[in-house]
Design an enzyme around this catalytic site. Structure first.
Site, PDB file in Angstrom:
ATOM      1  N   ASP A   1      21.464  77.061  50.848  1.00 21.12           N
ATOM      2  CA  ASP A   1      20.998  78.154  49.982  1.00 21.12           C
ATOM      3  C   ASP A   1      20.271  77.664  48.730  1.00 21.12           C
ATOM      4  O   ASP A   1      19.819  78.453  47.914  1.00 21.12           O
ATOM      5  CB  ASP A   1      22.181  79.049  49.574  1.00 21.12           C
ATOM      6  N   GLY A   2      20.194  76.350  48.567  1.00 19.33           N
ATOM      7  CA  GLY A   2      19.479  75.810  47.408  1.00 19.33           C
ATOM      8  C   GLY A   2      20.233  75.978  46.098  1.00 19.33           C
ATOM      9  O   GLY A   2      19.712  75.686  45.024  1.00 19.33           O
TER      10      GLY A   2
ATOM     11  N   LYS B   1      18.995  71.209  39.252  1.00 23.32           N
ATOM     12  CA  LYS B   1      19.777  71.131  40.483  1.00 23.32           C
ATOM     13  C   LYS B   1      20.493  72.462  40.675  1.00 23.32           C
ATOM     14  O   LYS B   1      21.224  72.899  39.774  1.00 23.32           O
ATOM     15  CB  LYS B   1      20.784  69.978  40.336  1.00 23.32           C
TER      16      LYS B   1
ATOM     17  N   ASP C   1      19.631  57.921  50.793  1.00 23.49           N
ATOM     18  CA  ASP C   1      18.948  58.971  50.017  1.00 23.49           C
ATOM     19  C   ASP C   1      19.638  59.191  48.674  1.00 23.49           C
ATOM     20  O   ASP C   1      19.137  59.948  47.842  1.00 23.49           O
ATOM     21  CB  ASP C   1      18.899  60.286  50.816  1.00 23.49           C
ATOM     22  N   ASN C   2      20.776  58.532  48.471  1.00 20.54           N
ATOM     23  CA  ASN C   2      21.469  58.673  47.194  1.00 20.54           C
ATOM     24  C   ASN C   2      21.404  57.396  46.367  1.00 20.54           C
ATOM     25  O   ASN C   2      22.223  57.184  45.468  1.00 20.54           O
ATOM     26  CB  ASN C   2      22.926  59.066  47.436  1.00 20.54           C
TER      27      ASN C   2
ATOM     28  N   GLY D   1      15.042  65.635  51.671  1.00 26.57           N
ATOM     29  CA  GLY D   1      14.198  66.102  50.574  1.00 26.57           C
ATOM     30  C   GLY D   1      15.028  66.934  49.625  1.00 26.57           C
ATOM     31  O   GLY D   1      16.205  67.205  49.879  1.00 26.57           O
TER      32      GLY D   1
ATOM     33  N   GLY E   1      16.584  69.737  48.577  1.00 27.20           N
ATOM     34  CA  GLY E   1      16.901  71.022  49.185  1.00 27.20           C
ATOM     35  C   GLY E   1      17.479  72.012  48.190  1.00 27.20           C
ATOM     36  O   GLY E   1      17.502  73.210  48.428  1.00 27.20           O
TER      37      GLY E   1
ATOM     38  N   ASP F   1      23.680  61.240  42.148  1.00 22.63           N
ATOM     39  CA  ASP F   1      24.368  62.121  43.089  1.00 22.63           C
ATOM     40  C   ASP F   1      25.878  61.987  43.005  1.00 22.63           C
ATOM     41  O   ASP F   1      26.524  61.333  43.816  1.00 22.63           O
ATOM     42  CB  ASP F   1      23.866  61.916  44.531  1.00 22.63           C
TER      43      ASP F   1
ATOM     44  N   ARG G   1      14.039  57.482  45.720  1.00 18.96           N
ATOM     45  CA  ARG G   1      15.198  56.972  46.455  1.00 18.96           C
ATOM     46  C   ARG G   1      14.773  55.905  47.458  1.00 18.96           C
ATOM     47  O   ARG G   1      13.594  55.865  47.842  1.00 18.96           O
ATOM     48  CB  ARG G   1      15.857  58.158  47.202  1.00 18.96           C
TER      49      ARG G   1
HETATM   50  P1  AMP Z   1      23.716  65.202  49.260  1.00 21.11           P
HETATM   51  O1  AMP Z   1      24.764  65.019  50.293  1.00 21.11           O
HETATM   52  O2  AMP Z   1      24.186  66.005  48.099  1.00 21.11           O
HETATM   53  O3  AMP Z   1      23.089  63.928  48.858  1.00 21.11           O
HETATM   54  O4  AMP Z   1      22.568  66.079  49.949  1.00 21.11           O
HETATM   55  C1  AMP Z   1      21.978  65.720  51.177  1.00 21.11           C
HETATM   56  C2  AMP Z   1      20.843  66.644  51.486  1.00 21.11           C
HETATM   57  O5  AMP Z   1      21.298  67.987  51.638  1.00 21.11           O
HETATM   58  C3  AMP Z   1      19.744  66.677  50.436  1.00 21.11           C
HETATM   59  O6  AMP Z   1      18.515  66.794  51.090  1.00 21.11           O
HETATM   60  C4  AMP Z   1      20.071  67.932  49.664  1.00 21.11           C
HETATM   61  O7  AMP Z   1      18.945  68.469  49.029  1.00 21.11           O
HETATM   62  C5  AMP Z   1      20.584  68.859  50.756  1.00 21.11           C
HETATM   63  N1  AMP Z   1      21.483  69.894  50.233  1.00 21.11           N
HETATM   64  C6  AMP Z   1      22.728  69.723  49.743  1.00 21.11           C
HETATM   65  N2  AMP Z   1      23.240  70.900  49.340  1.00 21.11           N
HETATM   66  C7  AMP Z   1      22.305  71.842  49.572  1.00 21.11           C
HETATM   67  C8  AMP Z   1      22.233  73.265  49.373  1.00 21.11           C
HETATM   68  N3  AMP Z   1      23.232  73.948  48.824  1.00 21.11           N
HETATM   69  N4  AMP Z   1      21.095  73.882  49.734  1.00 21.11           N
HETATM   70  C9  AMP Z   1      20.081  73.221  50.277  1.00 21.11           C
HETATM   71  N5  AMP Z   1      20.086  71.893  50.495  1.00 21.11           N
HETATM   72  C10 AMP Z   1      21.180  71.205  50.149  1.00 21.11           C
HETATM   73 MG    MG Z   2      21.694  63.430  47.626  1.00 25.24          MG
END
Ligand code: AMP
Ligand code: MG
Length: 492
Positions: free
Chosen positions: A123-124, A111, A250-251, A88, A90, A260, A181
């Site tokens: 940490d979002g 983002k 998911d990407n 989801g 994040g 992404d 996605r």
């Molecule tokens: P990604 O590898 O960038 O496609 O991210 C995979 C998952 O990790 C997704 O659900 C993102 O929302 C979550 N995510 C990546 N970086 C962070 C972050 N800094 N804080 C919270 N969730 C993250």
């Molecule tokens: Mg992603």
């Protein structure tokens, strides 16, 4: 508060199980780094307003107008081949949708806007580096004609984000035809919530593939269209030498846009097995594997939607298999005709596939620069033309000469005059791509010296990749040995 953004939100009208309503977490000191004014214009948003204090507060997530409807969307995903049933947004939030000048609906997403229920310990937030990287590469991809999410704005947060070290934080405003996605469908299938899968699929038909509605089996028609889009998308990546790096389900977007930009890269020297991502240890997402992985991802998508294709499992499986079998020929068509155009071949003739493959083998053996080699071919088609050429940056060595002779002989059967053939080749063989070493240098200057000059210049140059300007040769040049970047990081 008055706003210059006319939101028209549709995803938020889907049931609550699709998302969590969530406000962004305000940042300390938002400062606009760059606004994509032409994109703002095309979205019908006043760029002057967007670059004002109020616009910057919106772009940072500090103050959203009442019409915004911020949501964190839920999804699942196969990450490096392993299914994760709950991911989801994040570190991102959909803040709302707008109808652009072209009549299309677009998502605005922030983002790096703070924690959500899907942050799973993260940490979002996003450091500045990855935000600048996504801005540069996504906008370059758009200019290269590759379907992609876009970057509307980058804002510094005035806060530190802690990774291995304290880094400046930032928020990116991303624009997409939607953020649905493959993993969004997978999430509901994994919960065995097929009424939600159905609602989602209906929504995707209405929003992206309305022509499927009138087919005998609209769901079948939808996935047929999705597969075709995906085949075209991956072909367009291969043709510019783009390696996504994290082709998890998911990407991958159902809209068929690239999304992404993490540890992605454009290759300099041609290598079919090129991998840049620091997290891709087995080379699963190597350049040459991208079409096969897309096919695998589509298999996972269809598996999730199987009961909707046909309520009888045997019939559903047959339909799904038939659809999946359409990927390879669709990819080959798009890739072969795109590659032919790069070589200046008007229509495919017998022997062309051997001829073009032999060039790639040579290029790989000679470690030739993928982008400059094709651009130089275009120069050679009409050497007497006055167009500025890249001869100072790349020249074919002795090893290529016999191949060049055969290519010239083959080209002689082309009905176009050399100048029009050259123009057509220049239009598909860029001079400027987002080279890894230039991206790294731009990020380094911004992060360590608060100097955004290189970032701005790079984005400016890459907005016009097909016309070569000799005064910008430094941007077109392949990296020197010591400048070559071998690994890219997602850094989030
Ligand atoms: P990604 O590898 O960038 O496609 O991210 C995979 C998952 O990790 C997704 O659900 C993102 O929302 C979550 N995510 C990546 N970086 C962070 C972050 N800094 N804080 C919270 N969730 C993250
Ligand atoms: Mg992603």
């Amino acid at each position: 508060m008055t706003t210059s953004i006319q939101f028209d939100n549709s995803y938020g009208r889907l049931p609550g199980e699709f998302y969590t309503r969530q406000h962004p977490v305000a940042v300390a000191e938002p400062r606009l780094v760059r606004l994509n004014r032409s994109l703002a214009d095309s979205l019908g948003i006043d760029p002057d307003w967007l670059s004002s204090k109020a616009g910057c507060l919106l772009l940072a997530g500090n103050s959203l107008p009442a019409e915004a409807d911020p949501l964190a969307c839920v999804y699942a995903g196969d990450q490096f081949g392993r299914f994760n049933p709950k991911l989801g947004d994040g570190r991102a939030l959909l803040i709302g949708e707008v109808i652009a000048q072209d009549g299309e609906r677009y998502d605005l997403q922030l983002k790096g806007s703070g924690k959500t229920p899907y942050s799973r310990g993260g940490d979002g937030r996003s450091p500045l580096g990855p935000v600048l990287r996504e801005f540069i590469v996504s906008e370059a991809m758009h200019a290269l004609g590759v379907p992609t999410t876009r970057s509307l704005a980058a804002v510094c947060s005035g806060e530190s984000v802690f990774r291995q070290e304290a880094l400046p934080g930032a928020v990116l405003c991303r624009v997409a035809r939607s953020h649905i996605r493959f993993g969004t469908v997978q999430f509901f299938a994994a919960c065995e919530n097929f009424s939600a899968v159905k609602q989602l699929v209906e929504y995707v038909i209405d929003r992206h593939y309305p022509e499927s509605r009138t087919a005998d089996n609209p769901v079948h028609a939808l996935f047929k269209a999705v597969i075709k889009q995906q085949a075209k998308l991956i072909a367009s990546w291969q043709l510019v030498g783009f390696i996504h790096g994290v082709m998890n389900t998911d990407n991958m977007l159902l809209s068929g846009e690239t999304v992404d930009y993490g540890p992605c890269a454009f290759m300099d020297a041609f290598r079919a097995d090129a991998v840049f991502s620091s997290i891709d240890h087995g080379g699963r997402y190597a350049y040459r594997n991208q079409p096969g992985i897309a096919h695998w991802n589509l298999g996972r998508l269809l598996q999730a939607a199987l009961p909707l294709l046909d309520h009888k499992s045997e019939a559903g499986l047959n339909l799904a298999q038939g659809l999946l079998d359409e990927f390879e020929p669709a990819f080959s068509d798009a890739y072969t005709s795109g590659l032919g155009a790069k070589f200046g071949l008007e229509e495919t003739q017998q022997g062309d596939i051997d001829l073009t493959s032999e060039f790639l083998v040579l290029l790989s053996r000679e470690q030739g620069d993928f982008t400059l080699a094709f651009r130089r071919l275009a120069d050679l088609v009409a050497p007497e033309s006055e167009e500025p050429n890249v001869g100072e940056l790349f020249e074919f060595s002795e090893a290529y000469q016999s191949w060049l002779k055969r290519w010239k002989a083959r080209s002689a059967s082309d009905s176009r005059d050399p100048r029009s053939r050259q123009r057509a080749m220049y239009a598909v063989n860029p001079s400027f791509i987002p080279r890894n070493h230039l991206i790294e240098a731009a990020i380094h200057a911004a992060v360590t010296e608060n100097d955004f000059g290189r970032f701005h210049s790079l984005v400016d140059v890459l907005s016009d990749p097909f016309s070569y300007r000799p005064q910008l040769a430094g941007y077109a040049m392949a990296p020197r040995q010591e400048e070559v970047v071998h690994q890219t990081f997602c850094g989030t």
